[in-house]
Motif scaffolding. Structure first.
Motif, PDB file in Angstrom:
ATOM      1  N   LEU A   1       1.234   0.640   9.601  1.00 15.19           N
ATOM      2  CA  LEU A   1      -0.160   0.643   9.171  1.00 15.19           C
ATOM      3  C   LEU A   1      -0.233   0.999   7.695  1.00 15.19           C
ATOM      4  CD1 LEU A   1      -1.694   2.548  12.219  1.00 15.19           C
ATOM      5  CD2 LEU A   1      -1.869   0.094  11.722  1.00 15.19           C
TER       6      LEU A   1
ATOM      7  N   ILE B   1       8.744  -2.007  -8.940  1.00 13.90           N
ATOM      8  CA  ILE B   1       9.349  -3.350  -8.974  1.00 13.90           C
ATOM      9  C   ILE B   1       8.769  -4.185  -7.838  1.00 13.90           C
ATOM     10  CG2 ILE B   1      11.531  -4.626  -8.897  1.00 13.90           C
ATOM     11  CD1 ILE B   1      12.972  -1.961  -9.454  1.00 13.90           C
ATOM     12  N   GLU B   2       8.328  -5.400  -8.151  1.00 10.91           N
ATOM     13  CA  GLU B   2       7.805  -6.305  -7.112  1.00 10.91           C
ATOM     14  C   GLU B   2       8.429  -7.677  -7.300  1.00 10.91           C
ATOM     15  OE1 GLU B   2       5.749  -6.188  -4.236  1.00 10.91           O
ATOM     16  OE2 GLU B   2       6.479  -8.245  -4.223  1.00 10.91           O
TER      17      GLU B   2
ATOM     18  N   LEU C   1      -3.899 -17.385   8.594  1.00 11.11           N
ATOM     19  CA  LEU C   1      -4.958 -16.996   7.653  1.00 11.11           C
ATOM     20  C   LEU C   1      -5.297 -18.131   6.697  1.00 11.11           C
ATOM     21  CD1 LEU C   1      -3.598 -13.449   6.699  1.00 11.11           C
ATOM     22  CD2 LEU C   1      -5.729 -13.880   7.921  1.00 11.11           C
TER      23      LEU C   1
ATOM     24  N   GLY D   1      10.623  -8.533 -10.325  1.00  4.50           N
ATOM     25  CA  GLY D   1      12.001  -8.855  -9.948  1.00  4.50           C
ATOM     26  C   GLY D   1      12.326  -8.295  -8.583  1.00  4.50           C
ATOM     27  N   GLU D   2      13.561  -8.527  -8.159  1.00  5.46           N
ATOM     28  CA  GLU D   2      13.984  -8.040  -6.845  1.00  5.46           C
ATOM     29  C   GLU D   2      14.819  -6.779  -7.046  1.00  5.46           C
ATOM     30  OE1 GLU D   2      15.208 -11.184  -4.404  1.00  5.46           O
ATOM     31  OE2 GLU D   2      15.996  -9.879  -2.838  1.00  5.46           O
TER      32      GLU D   2
ATOM     33  N   ASP E   1       6.213   0.478   6.089  1.00  6.19           N
ATOM     34  CA  ASP E   1       6.693  -0.308   7.235  1.00  6.19           C
ATOM     35  C   ASP E   1       8.214  -0.325   7.354  1.00  6.19           C
ATOM     36  OD1 ASP E   1       4.070  -0.951   7.745  1.00  6.19           O
ATOM     37  OD2 ASP E   1       4.345  -3.124   7.649  1.00  6.19           O
TER      38      ASP E   1
ATOM     39  N   GLU F   1       7.542 -10.616  -5.536  1.00  6.07           N
ATOM     40  CA  GLU F   1       6.659 -11.786  -5.412  1.00  6.07           C
ATOM     41  C   GLU F   1       5.939 -12.044  -6.725  1.00  6.07           C
ATOM     42  OE1 GLU F   1       6.214 -13.847  -2.771  1.00  6.07           O
ATOM     43  OE2 GLU F   1       7.757 -12.745  -1.660  1.00  6.07           O
TER      44      GLU F   1
ATOM     45  N   PRO G   1       0.806  -1.224   0.000  1.00  2.00           N
ATOM     46  CA  PRO G   1       0.000   0.000   0.000  1.00  2.00           C
ATOM     47  C   PRO G   1       0.840   1.275   0.000  1.00  2.00           C
ATOM     48  CG  PRO G   1      -0.173  -1.159   2.105  1.00  2.00           C
ATOM     49  CD  PRO G   1       0.529  -2.077   1.160  1.00  2.00           C
TER      50      PRO G   1
ATOM     51  N   THR H   1       9.711  -1.505   0.788  1.00  2.00           N
ATOM     52  CA  THR H   1       9.851  -2.964   0.838  1.00  2.00           C
ATOM     53  C   THR H   1       9.127  -3.618   2.019  1.00  2.00           C
ATOM     54  OG1 THR H   1      12.016  -2.520   1.797  1.00  2.00           O
ATOM     55  CG2 THR H   1      11.971  -3.127  -0.527  1.00  2.00           C
ATOM     56  N   GLY H   2       8.509  -2.818   2.879  1.00  2.00           N
ATOM     57  CA  GLY H   2       7.609  -3.379   3.892  1.00  2.00           C
ATOM     58  C   GLY H   2       8.287  -4.083   5.049  1.00  2.00           C
TER      59      GLY H   2
ATOM     60  N   GLY I   1       4.002   1.442  -1.614  1.00  2.00           N
ATOM     61  CA  GLY I   1       4.625   1.511  -2.935  1.00  2.00           C
ATOM     62  C   GLY I   1       3.652   1.727  -4.078  1.00  2.00           C
TER      63      GLY I   1
HETATM   64  P1  FAD Z   1       4.198  -4.298   2.412  1.00  2.00           P
HETATM   65  O1  FAD Z   1       2.732  -4.311   2.325  1.00  2.00           O
HETATM   66  O2  FAD Z   1       4.873  -5.293   3.264  1.00  2.00           O
HETATM   67  O3  FAD Z   1       4.720  -4.430   0.909  1.00  2.00           O
HETATM   68  C1  FAD Z   1       6.067  -4.506   0.594  1.00  2.00           C
HETATM   69  C2  FAD Z   1       6.213  -5.158  -0.762  1.00  2.00           C
HETATM   70  O4  FAD Z   1       7.558  -5.032  -1.176  1.00  2.00           O
HETATM   71  C3  FAD Z   1       5.902  -6.651  -0.768  1.00  2.00           C
HETATM   72  O5  FAD Z   1       5.022  -6.946  -1.823  1.00  2.00           O
HETATM   73  C4  FAD Z   1       7.251  -7.312  -0.987  1.00  2.00           C
HETATM   74  O6  FAD Z   1       7.172  -8.535  -1.725  1.00  2.00           O
HETATM   75  C5  FAD Z   1       7.970  -6.248  -1.788  1.00  2.00           C
HETATM   76  N1  FAD Z   1       9.439  -6.313  -1.702  1.00  2.00           N
HETATM   77  C6  FAD Z   1      10.195  -6.446  -0.581  1.00  2.00           C
HETATM   78  N2  FAD Z   1      11.501  -6.388  -0.906  1.00  2.00           N
HETATM   79  C7  FAD Z   1      11.554  -6.217  -2.249  1.00  2.00           C
HETATM   80  C8  FAD Z   1      12.617  -6.068  -3.169  1.00  2.00           C
HETATM   81  N3  FAD Z   1      13.905  -6.084  -2.798  1.00  2.00           N
HETATM   82  N4  FAD Z   1      12.316  -5.911  -4.478  1.00  2.00           N
HETATM   83  C9  FAD Z   1      11.022  -5.902  -4.905  1.00  2.00           C
HETATM   84  N5  FAD Z   1       9.980  -6.031  -4.075  1.00  2.00           N
HETATM   85  C10 FAD Z   1      10.239  -6.172  -2.755  1.00  2.00           C
HETATM   86  N6  FAD Z   1      -2.616  -2.389   8.564  1.00  2.00           N
HETATM   87  C11 FAD Z   1      -3.694  -1.601   8.592  1.00  2.00           C
HETATM   88  O7  FAD Z   1      -3.562  -0.388   8.417  1.00  2.00           O
HETATM   89  N7  FAD Z   1      -4.957  -2.110   8.791  1.00  2.00           N
HETATM   90  C12 FAD Z   1      -5.152  -3.438   8.994  1.00  2.00           C
HETATM   91  O8  FAD Z   1      -6.290  -3.867   9.177  1.00  2.00           O
HETATM   92  C13 FAD Z   1      -4.033  -4.297   8.991  1.00  2.00           C
HETATM   93  N8  FAD Z   1      -4.193  -5.622   9.168  1.00  2.00           N
HETATM   94  C14 FAD Z   1      -3.089  -6.433   9.109  1.00  2.00           C
HETATM   95  C15 FAD Z   1      -3.276  -7.799   9.315  1.00  2.00           C
HETATM   96  C16 FAD Z   1      -2.180  -8.655   9.278  1.00  2.00           C
HETATM   97  C17 FAD Z   1      -2.388 -10.137   9.494  1.00  2.00           C
HETATM   98  C18 FAD Z   1      -0.880  -8.133   9.003  1.00  2.00           C
HETATM   99  C19 FAD Z   1       0.320  -9.063   8.914  1.00  2.00           C
HETATM  100  C20 FAD Z   1      -0.691  -6.773   8.797  1.00  2.00           C
HETATM  101  C21 FAD Z   1      -1.788  -5.913   8.856  1.00  2.00           C
HETATM  102  N9  FAD Z   1      -1.652  -4.536   8.691  1.00  2.00           N
HETATM  103  C22 FAD Z   1      -2.745  -3.724   8.747  1.00  2.00           C
HETATM  104  C23 FAD Z   1      -0.342  -3.925   8.436  1.00  2.00           C
HETATM  105  C24 FAD Z   1      -0.174  -3.624   6.923  1.00  2.00           C
HETATM  106  O9  FAD Z   1      -0.333  -4.811   6.209  1.00  2.00           O
HETATM  107  C25 FAD Z   1       1.184  -3.010   6.670  1.00  2.00           C
HETATM  108  O10 FAD Z   1       1.357  -1.871   7.479  1.00  2.00           O
HETATM  109  C26 FAD Z   1       1.312  -2.598   5.213  1.00  2.00           C
HETATM  110  O11 FAD Z   1       1.119  -3.672   4.346  1.00  2.00           O
HETATM  111  C27 FAD Z   1       2.690  -1.976   4.953  1.00  2.00           C
HETATM  112  O12 FAD Z   1       2.737  -1.544   3.635  1.00  2.00           O
HETATM  113  P2  FAD Z   1       4.122  -1.426   2.853  1.00  2.00           P
HETATM  114  O13 FAD Z   1       3.759  -1.045   1.464  1.00  2.00           O
HETATM  115  O14 FAD Z   1       5.052  -0.571   3.618  1.00  2.00           O
HETATM  116  O15 FAD Z   1       4.752  -2.882   2.873  1.00  2.00           O
END
Ligand code: FAD
Ligand code: NAI
Length: 474
Positions: free
Chosen positions: A323, A30-31, A172, A117-118, A316, A33, A11, A148-149, A13
């Motif tokens: 969040l 870039i993703e 889940l 890709g990574e 993250d 997975e 969310p 990258t989360g 990216g």
């Molecule tokens: P992520 O969603 O983790 O995405 C990161 C992406 O980067 C992934 O797709 C990964 O594959 C990719 N990636 C990583 N490294 C690389 C690389 N080197 N190259 C390419 N791609 C890469 N938050 C809420 O606000 N409300 C909720 O209700 C809620 N419920 C949740 C329930 C569960 C069970 C969990 C585990 C989390 C929940 N969260 C919730 C938290 C929320 O999912 C995260 O805060 C959010 O997904 C973070 O977003 P992000 O984009 O930073 O990272």
């Protein structure tokens, strides 16, 4: 040459990539997975194994539990309620697929180049992509956004084995209801997923190292919610630290320690939900100038700029609450700043929600924080037991608590435990963004009957003007 390359399609990216493209910037995301068709699996943790599937199962399990336990007083009798876990999981999976496919569509519609890709930052303006076949390519770009989360934390005393000791993703995907389920960590995941399986029939025990329950919430919320979860049948053991676990014939045996000594327990399945750690390993070249803190979060300033020029990090993988909406908003702010706009993120007003039943939600400061900061405050509180709508919909547990500044009356925090808590807090948050006082909310007309009227009454109650509370003394 791109203007912006985003690494990660969660969310943070994907939203950032779309906003950048909307602003006329040539953007790629870039993703790493892959989905079943060997295309990038978009949406990150949130869509695939987080927010969305957990809320789908919370809803299904709530309906099942309601149908079994709560319809009699409505005059509805159901002789037998069946549970088809496979069907429940299919429903969840199809929602996830719809949404993740939807992002592919949004990328096409918004002209975001999706790269499978990574990604790794090599230096300013250079990202290395490693493709599934291990070949690599360097992509050039003016700006890089790392998104990258995070991943579940694994602890030595209970290593994940994907069978009996599982993380949130495993919780889940269970294909049958475990008779007994242990959950390590009474945090957000422990409570949400513990509730899912308890409603479906598991005997759930939650083991929490801290003595305080939900220490990040207001003290009234922490007290009331603890009572309610115990009422619902969750056995929550506070002040108990997991120290060991071992595989048994039927599941897992764990050992925890508390002030009285050490205790063993057996479970069919064990979910370990003790927090998440940032995915900052191997996403940038060492000595590139990007740095991480002691917990692995990428160092950024207030605008998500890393220590390397034109490299940003959001979501993250950087400080702040983990969040989805926090990451998305950072993504928008960064895209806009890259496009030369003046954009700011208001970290003081990031709402939090725990999607249990009833929901728990809050925004702004709680009593403890205000006391620590030496800020004088006033409190208004209204119980859902006095709300006509809450009674009508059989959800009269909980309350709305509103805290305002003792001198200016500006709303400083709103804490809700009860029906539609997330939506009620969102209404309060909008008013707080505009600097509202409790008087402003008190002067606002709320539809009747709504559970939101409890927010109105809590606001009125700050100045002892609530209509539906007998005792004016607080
Ligand atoms: P992520 O969603 O983790 O995405 C990161 C992406 O980067 C992934 O797709 C990964 O594959 C990719 N990636 C990583 N490294 C690389 C690389 N080197 N190259 C390419 N791609 C890469 N938050 C809420 O606000 N409300 C909720 O209700 C809620 N419920 C949740 C329930 C569960 C069970 C969990 C585990 C989390 C929940 N969260 C919730 C938290 C929320 O999912 C995260 O805060 C959010 O997904 C973070 O977003 P992000 O984009 O930073 O990272
Ligand atoms: P958390 O930080 O919410 O809770 C982890 C809990 O585990 C803490 O209470 C901690 O004291 C406890 N703990 C740590 N080590 C322990 C041990 N050895 N033994 C016993 N207890 C131990 O982390 P959680 O639940 O894993 O969630 C991770 C993140 O995901 C959260 O920070 C949250 O931001 C996000 N999330 C958000 C949701 C939402 O917004 N509704 C839903 C689910 C997750």
């Amino acid at each position: 040459m791109y203007d912006v390359v985003v690494i990660g399609s969660g969310p943070a990216g994907y939203v950032s990539a779309i906003r950048a493209s909307q602003l006329g910037l040539k953007t790629a995301c870039i993703e790493k997975e892959l989905n079943n068709e060997e295309k990038p699996l978009l949406g990150g943790t949130c869509l695939n194994v987080g927010c969305i599937p957990s809320k789908a199962l919370l809803d299904s399990s709530h309906r099942y539990h309601d149908a079994k336990e709560n319809l009699k007083s409505h005059g509805i009798g159901i002789s037998k309620v069946d549970l088809d876990i496979a069907e429940m999981m299919d429903r969840k999976n199809s929602i996830v697929k719809k949404l993740t496919d939807g992002i592919s569509g949004l990328f096409i519609g918004n002209k975001v180049q999706s790269i499978s890709g990574e990604g790794k930052v090599i230096s300013e303006g250079k990202v290395e992509v490693t493709y599934a076949n291990k070949s690599t390519e360097i992509i050039e770009t003016k700006h890089i956004i790392i998104a990258t989360g995070s991943s579940p934390i694994e602890i030595g005393s209970a290593k994940f084995d994907k069978a009996n000791i599982i993380d949130s993703t495993g919780a889940l995907e269970l294909n049958k209801v475990p008779k007994t389920l242990g959950v390590i960590g009474a945090g957000v995941i422990g409570l949400e997923l513990g509730s899912v399986w308890a409603r479906l029939g598991s005997k759930v025990t939650v083991i929490e190292a801290m003595d305080d329950f939900l220490p990040m919430t207001d003290k009234d919320i922490s007290k009331e919610t603890f009572k309610e979860f115990i009422n619902q049948g969750l056995d929550i053991k506070l002040g108990c630290k997991l120290v060991a676990s071992k595989k048994t014939k039927s599941g897992v045996e764990i050992t925890y320690e508390n002030s009285e000594g050490s205790v063993d327990m057996n479970f069919d399945k064990l979910v370990v939900a003790v927090g998440r750690s940032p995915n900052s390993y191997n996403v940038f070249e060492e000595n590139s100038g990007i740095n991480i803190d002691a917990k692995g979060f990428i160092n950024v300033d207030d605008h998500c700029q890393t220590e390397l020029n034109n490299v940003w990090a959001i979501g993250d993988v950087v400080r702040g609450p983990m969040l989805a909406h926090k990451g998305s908003e950072e993504g928008i702010v960064v895209a806009e700043r890259i496009a030369g706009k003046h954009a700011e993120m208001n970290y003081d007003l990031v709402p939090s929600v725990i999607y249990t039943h009833p929901e728990i939600a809050w925004v702004g400061k709680n009593e403890k924080e205000l006391t620590e900061e030496g800020i004088d405050y006033k409190i208004g509180k209204f119980p859902f037991a006095a709300s006509g709508r809450a009674l009508a919909v059989d959800q009269s547990t909980g309350f709305v608590k509103l805290i305002s500044d003792a001198k200016t009356d500006t709303i400083l925090g709103v804490h809700v435990f009860g029906p539609s808590a997330a939506e009620i807090v969102q209404q309060a948050l909008i008013s707080m963004e505009f600097g509202a006082s409790s008087e402003d909310l008190g002067l606002t007309i709320f539809s009747h009957p709504t559970v939101s009227e409890a927010l109105h009454e809590a606001a009125l109650s700050v100045s002892n003007q609530a209509i539906h509370i007998g005792n004016r003394k607080r």
